[in-house]
Each structure stands twice: as structure tokens, then as C-alpha cells.
Design a protein around this motif. Structure first.
Motif, PDB file in Angstrom:
ATOM      1  N   GLY A 282      50.962  36.395  34.183  1.00 37.30           N
ATOM      2  CA  GLY A 282      51.635  36.707  32.927  1.00 37.30           C
ATOM      3  C   GLY A 282      51.308  38.061  32.337  1.00 37.30           C
ATOM      4  O   GLY A 282      51.930  38.465  31.366  1.00 37.30           O
ATOM      5  N   SER A 283      50.341  38.754  32.923  1.00 35.72           N
ATOM      6  CA  SER A 283      49.966  40.059  32.390  1.00 35.72           C
ATOM      7  C   SER A 283      49.922  41.072  33.526  1.00 35.72           C
ATOM      8  O   SER A 283      49.642  40.726  34.676  1.00 35.72           O
ATOM      9  CB  SER A 283      48.586  39.981  31.724  1.00 35.72           C
ATOM     10  OG  SER A 283      48.130  41.282  31.385  1.00 35.72           O
ATOM     11  N   ARG A 284      50.176  42.317  33.211  1.00 33.97           N
ATOM     12  CA  ARG A 284      50.117  43.378  34.229  1.00 33.97           C
ATOM     13  C   ARG A 284      48.714  43.463  34.821  1.00 33.97           C
ATOM     14  O   ARG A 284      48.530  43.853  35.968  1.00 33.97           O
ATOM     15  CB  ARG A 284      50.512  44.727  33.642  1.00 33.97           C
ATOM     16  CG  ARG A 284      51.978  44.872  33.359  1.00 33.97           C
ATOM     17  CD  ARG A 284      52.806  45.109  34.637  1.00 33.97           C
ATOM     18  NE  ARG A 284      54.217  44.890  34.336  1.00 33.97           N
ATOM     19  CZ  ARG A 284      55.007  44.047  35.004  1.00 33.97           C
ATOM     20  NH1 ARG A 284      54.552  43.344  36.022  1.00 33.97           N
ATOM     21  NH2 ARG A 284      56.264  43.896  34.666  1.00 33.97           N
ATOM     22  N   THR A 285      47.695  43.134  34.029  1.00 32.12           N
ATOM     23  CA  THR A 285      46.320  43.136  34.517  1.00 32.12           C
ATOM     24  C   THR A 285      45.749  41.757  34.249  1.00 32.12           C
ATOM     25  O   THR A 285      45.652  41.343  33.090  1.00 32.12           O
ATOM     26  CB  THR A 285      45.485  44.196  33.783  1.00 32.12           C
ATOM     27  OG1 THR A 285      46.158  45.463  33.857  1.00 32.12           O
ATOM     28  CG2 THR A 285      44.099  44.334  34.414  1.00 32.12           C
ATOM     29  N   SER A 286      45.370  41.036  35.282  1.00 37.79           N
ATOM     30  CA  SER A 286      44.808  39.704  35.054  1.00 37.79           C
ATOM     31  C   SER A 286      43.433  39.840  34.416  1.00 37.79           C
ATOM     32  O   SER A 286      42.769  40.877  34.527  1.00 37.79           O
ATOM     33  CB  SER A 286      44.676  38.939  36.373  1.00 37.79           C
ATOM     34  OG  SER A 286      43.509  39.335  37.072  1.00 37.79           O
ATOM     35  N   GLN A 287      42.987  38.787  33.753  1.00 34.59           N
ATOM     36  CA  GLN A 287      41.658  38.843  33.148  1.00 34.59           C
ATOM     37  C   GLN A 287      40.571  39.066  34.210  1.00 34.59           C
ATOM     38  O   GLN A 287      39.544  39.673  33.916  1.00 34.59           O
ATOM     39  CB  GLN A 287      41.358  37.569  32.364  1.00 34.59           C
ATOM     40  CG  GLN A 287      41.290  36.299  33.194  1.00 34.59           C
ATOM     41  CD  GLN A 287      40.669  35.137  32.425  1.00 34.59           C
ATOM     42  OE1 GLN A 287      40.047  35.329  31.373  1.00 34.59           O
ATOM     43  NE2 GLN A 287      40.802  33.935  32.955  1.00 34.59           N
TER      44      GLN A 287
END
Lengths: 382, 382
Positions: A282-287
């Protein structure tokens, strides 16, 4: 350990649970070589990381042997005693988060003292050493009183919501030093995940809503639906300020209550967090990539969302040990849903995986995630 | 091999290059346990896959030992001799793609015969056994003549574009049996990646443009900019039809020339392909996850794009062995660009990684990918 020399930087992760496991995909992409300290060679992360060292995180000798050759050391869990982390730092190792910051995620009383000192919103709280002190606290702040084990609790364990002196006595019978907090009549629970690097760069992910059942997170909705933008920005400011004031390096998850009177900080975690699993798709950079970048002091990545709505649903083990047979239906029913398994033996109530759906409409995305999760767990349609 | 029992299905990949390496992230997510047959324990995939078996893919004994306990077997490369694959199938193993299909990616003459038989668009072609036959071919179809090694070529090796009889003689001097093809005056090169599962489900990714330099792909633009939707649909139909007619199981990449007179099929590859690396971030289902789903006969995943424009740029090794020092600039300059390293020692001209950028505008996305790739390779600004 590896029989060959590393090509990229080596990051050591103490602990080999699913958080370390999910850090391996971005490490593979970045050419970062992971090493994990595992309790046993079949743990979740040890199954997918070649450089697995079996040892005891409570042994300084084991930690020192593990740390040799690591460019940075970080954690899958918060159970490593602070004095051992300090010894690694004194040896010259880059440990993120450091022991001074991590203490706030290990000791709930220290956390409350510090958050109160910096003006972060907290419920009324006090250290309590017997049921009489709980009664005095209740007289001032009302019931129920929430009692929390100052150290060692997780996933609802070590938390007692007490309506009576008898209930408080039961909590003390568990044997841990306790903290009393006023019960917060919240509307819903939110979480803010931020990253902070040693050189001080900070990044915040969108604020999410976490849906809990029996003290365990079952769903995460990103972004938190209907949240006022100003309140969302305030939540992010609070989380970034806590990261800075506490000197956090790596990820910080701040769990909050949303109330009619504003936000209240509930818990802190200093590592990738269940409330951030949605970032993988869901994000360009995963956590997990973000945490690697932070602990290596690399510039942080974009936290922008890849779609307007993302929902993550946890998979909790049931009675059936073989969930793979259910892949066929779930994948045929919804070619876009993403299934994550942690390579753990199924045990009732254990977090064994999660599913993520992304899309334009939260209700539709949530229904998709829920369908997949319920079917994988039970074989039943929702 | 693993000292513990697998929890999920085991997929064996023969070969341990970057394609096997990039299959590990989706395998980790799906709880699929990968096993690789590596030539050496420090190969790209062997660095990130616990269950690495060192052996020779040309040895039936090694392949048989490797295959024990695998639920499906697939390939990182197309060099395994067909008779050995057939022996594994006869042993009862599920091998995808099977030897009958894979032959078309191993033998360019067989491929041309079959594509011609099913009416797929091909250039004029002929098997040639000496420069005289090349001259006869040139007399009919014009010069230049493209000579190709019937087996074993890749990345521009084993291909000679011949303007003269002397050039043709040089190609024969290399010693391989050759195929002659009429030179196709193409406008640009396209690629279509499709997946087909044993139960016959097929899926096509969007058609991409591949930009080549010296016979090596340097950039992939997804989707192919300005491509007429009807021509794109035709390219997908051709690729899906080839997959079905040839009985491909797993991925099939079809490289095509776009000409003023329509599409012409250039090459086939039956595995994850460089032209599909953009799908890791750019598609809801990466080609690596798709390949796993196909070889396990699971329902295929959505090939929908996650953004309107995606560009992948390859990283080719230069003189500098240490590219990690350049992460800082690249990540600070563009927090959204994604860097992939393959854990390979840097050698001039070797594919050592790639970068991917996604966004709304192709030109902007392409400039971002190119900046990151050029800086990582050379330390220079574009």
C-alpha cells in the motif's frame, strides 16, 4: 553464518519472528545481507535468511558473537535487556534503536513519565504497588482502571481492565510491577507509524485505524476513514515529536485513542509494527524497507500510498494446520488480494499471516480483505 | 537442504541467478519454500535462499537428488538438457515448463518451425549450414541477414547481423549451427509477458517497449507509449496463443518487433524475464509471484498496473565494485525510486541490478529511472 563474504552491508536482527522475515524481501532488493539471531533454526525468519545464528538474546556472549561484522544491529522484538544493548554500543556497534530510546518501549512507566514531561497527550496514570493504591487511583480518576504490566506485555497480555478491587487483586497476583491508567472512553483506535534516521530525518506514514478484538489487532484501515485532516496532521506531529524527543532510530509505532476530546497516546513500539503491514503493497516504501534505510542511516523512502484505500486483515490460527489448500478459492475469488504467511506452525489464536487488499473504495476493499481472511482461517464464506 | 520440515509447498528452481533470487520475496509472502540448484554457494539466489543445493544442472543424478520432495520444479535459465527434464517428468515430478514446451525456447529453429506452423508472425527464416546458403538466403530476402546460433545465445551473444559473405563466414567460425533470418526494419521493440497455468488459465501483462543497446536491454517502458490499443491487444493475443499452442506452463515472454506492417515475433523466453522486472512495483502481481502461482497451478493474479507509467532501467557493472556508496545520493534525490541489486560481484557489462520508477507521466518517470541508473553505474549526473 555465511561461508562467503558479503557484497552489501550486513544488518543483524535480534529475533527471528515474522517482522525479521518480512524484512528479507526489501533486503534482497537492496542487496543488504540480513543476519538473524534465532532461538531455533525453524523460526519464521530463520526459514528464509541464510545467515541465521542460533543463540540466546539474553546472553551477552551470544549477542557479541552475533554482532561481529554487522554494519547495524536492530530488533525483531523488544525483549533484549537494556544493559546488553548498552554493552554492544560500548563495543562500538551501531544499534538502532539505541538502549536509551528502546527503554521507552520496554518500560511503560518510563514511557509515561517521559511522554508526560514532553507534553504528549496521556491518560491519567500512576505506578501502583498494591490494590489499595489502585483504589485511591480509582477514587480520583474513576473506574474502570486499566492495570498494565510495566514490562513484558503484548497482544493484550499483561493488561487488565478492572471494575473492582477483586479484579485489581487478580492483576497483582500475576506478579509483575503494575501501572494504573485511567480508562479512556475512546471512539476508535488509531496508529501512526514514523521513521527516524540517525541523522535526524523523519517520515510519517498516513494515520491508520486499527480494529481490535480481544486485545488483538484484527484489521487495519489505511488511511483512517473519515479522520479530520487537522487531527491526522496532529497525530503525525505527536508521533514525529516523540521519535525526536526519545531519540528513536528506525521505526516508531504510536498507538493512539481517538476521543471526543482529542488524541491520547496508548502504546509505543520501536520496530516494524502490525499496524504497518499494509505498507508492503500500500505504500511506495514498505515499513520494512523504511526500517532498513533508517538503521543504515540512508535517506528515507516515500511513504506515499499506492492506492486510495488499503486494508490489512490478520490471520489467526484455528484448528486446521493446513491453510494452503484454501489458496485456490481465495486467489480465484479475488485475483488482486495478497496473501502473506509467516512460515509458522498453526496454533489457535496465533498470528500466522495476513492479507492485504488495495483499491479505490474502502468499504469494497475491506470486504475483500475480510472475505479472504475469514476464508483462509475457517474455510467459510462471509 | 533444510533441516526442518517444510510448512508450505516446496518449489525447486534449477539455477540460482537473479531470477531465482527475485522469486524469493513472493515465496516468502506466500509461505512457499524455495529450493535452488546452484553451481556455487555464493550465487545470486543462493545468498538469500536457505535450501540451496550445490550441484550440476547437466547431471541427472544431481537433478534427481534436488527434485526429491519438490511439489513443482522450474528454471532460472533455459540450459537444462531436454532429455534430463524428460527423465524428471518420467520420475513423476511436476516440471514447469515441461520439456516439450521448453524446447521452443532452447532451439530457435524448432521455435521458428512451430511459430510458422501456427501462423504467428515471423521474419523469413531458414536453417543454414554454410556461407553459400546464407548468400542464397540473402539473394531472396536481401541483406543484412541476421544469423543466430540455434542454441545457447543470450543478451546479444550468438547473434550476427551480416552485411557481407565475410561477416557470415565469421559467424560460422563460432562453431554453432545457425539459423538465418531476414533483417526486420523495425520501428521499436516490444515485449509481451504472459502466464499460463497447467489447468489452462492465461493472463497477459500490458505490452511494454524494450530499449536495447548493443543487444542488451537497458530500459523497459510500461505500457509501451503511444501503442495503438488494437495493436496492443493483437500482441497479447499472439503471446497467449503461443503459450497455449506450445503448452507453456509458467511465464512466457514474447519479444516482438513493431514494424510499419505489423508485429513480428523475435524471441521467446519461458521464465520470468528482464522485460517484466517492472512488475515488482508496477503490477498488483509481480511476474515472480505469477510464475510461482502458475507452476503450483494456483489461480493467477491480477496483472493490473499500480500506476499509469512504470520504467525499469538495468544496472550494468562498470569499473567500480562498490555501488552502495551511491545509495545516499539516489535515495535522497528521489525518495520514490526503487533500487534492486542482485548480490553479484560487479563486472563490466554484467547485469547487476535494476531500478524502477512509477508515476503518472512517462517522460518524468523515465527521467527519474535514468537518473538513478546512470548515477548508480557511474557516479555521474544526467
Amino acid at each position: 553464518m555465511n561461508a562467503y563474504s558479503p557484497i552489501g552491508p550486513v544488518v543483524g536482527i535480534v529475533g527471528a519472528g515474522q517482522l525479521a522475515r518480512m524484512t528479507q524481501p526489501p533486503a534482497i532488493a537492496l542487496g543488504v545481507e540480513l543476519r538473524v539471531l534465532a532461538g531455533a533454526p525453524d523460526e519464521s525468519a530463520a526459514r528464509v535468511i541464510v545467515d541465521t545464528v542460533v543463540g540466546d538474546y539474553r546472553s551477552l556472549d551470544d549477542l557479541r558473537a552475533f554482532a561481529q561484522g554487522c554494519h547495524a544491529i536492530t530488533f525483531d522484538h523488544e525483549h533484549v535487556p537494556g544493559e546488553l544493548i548498552r554493552a554492544l554500543v560500548d563495543d562500538g556497534h551501531a544499534v538502532h534503536p539505541g538502549p536509551g530510546a528502546l527503554l521507552h518501549a520496554q518500560d511503560k512507566a518510563v514511557m509515561r513519565e517521559r511522554l508526560t514531561a514532553i507534553g504528549a497527550p496521556c491518560p491519567a496514570w500512576a505506578r501502583v504497588s498494591d490494590p489499595g493504591e489502585v483504589a485511591a487511583f480509582a477514587a480520583e480518576h474513576g473506574r474502570p482502571v486499566v492495570l498494565k504490566a510495566i514490562t513484558g506485555g503484548y497482544d493484550g497480555r499483561g493488561v487488565w481492565v478492572c471494575d473492582s478491587e477483586e479484579a485489581a487483586a487478580e492483576a497483582f497476583a500475576a506478579g509483575s510491577p503494575l501501572l494504573a491508567e485511567a480508562f479512556v472512553p475512546f471512539e476508535r483506535e488509531l496508529a501512526v507509524l514514523v521513521a527516524r534516521s540517525p541523522h535526524g530525518q523523519g517520515v510519517s506514514y498516513p494515520v491508520v485505524e486499527t480494529v481490535q478484538r480481544d486485545g488483538i489487532c484484527v484489521e487495519v484501515l489505511a488511511p483512517a476513514p473519515g479522520l479530520d485532516p487537522e487531527e491526522a496532521a496532529e497525530a503525525q506531529r505527536v508521533a514525529l515529536r516523540i521519535a525526536e524527543e526519545l531519540g528513536v532510530t528506525g521505526l516508531l509505532a504510536v498507538e493512539m485513542f481517538q476521543t471526543g476530546q482529542g488524541l491520547v497516546v496508548n502504546e509505543l513500539a520501536m520496530r516494524p509494527h502490525n499496524s504497518g503491514h499494509w505498507t508492503i503493497e500500500g505504500s511506495r516504501t514498505s515499513q520494512f524497507e523504511q526500517h532498513l534505510r533508517a538503521v543504515l542511516d540512508l535517506p528515507l523512502g516515500s511513504p506515499a500510498m499506492t492506492a486510495p484505500a488499503v486494508v490489512m486483515a490478520n490471520l489467526l490460527g484455528g484448528d486446521d494446520p493446513d491453510l494452503f489448500k484454501r489458496y485456490e478459492h481465495v486467489m480465484a475469488h479475488d485475483p488482486g488480494v495478497k496473501v502473506h504467511f509467516y512460515g509458522k506452525q498453526v496454533r489457535p489464536g496465533r498470528k500466522i499471516g495476513h492479507v492485504t487488499a488495495v483499491g479505490d473504495d474502502l468499504d469494497e476493499v475491506r470486504a475483500r480483505a475480510r472475505h479472504a481472511a475469514v476464508y483462509l482461517m475457517t474455510g467459510e464464506y462471509t
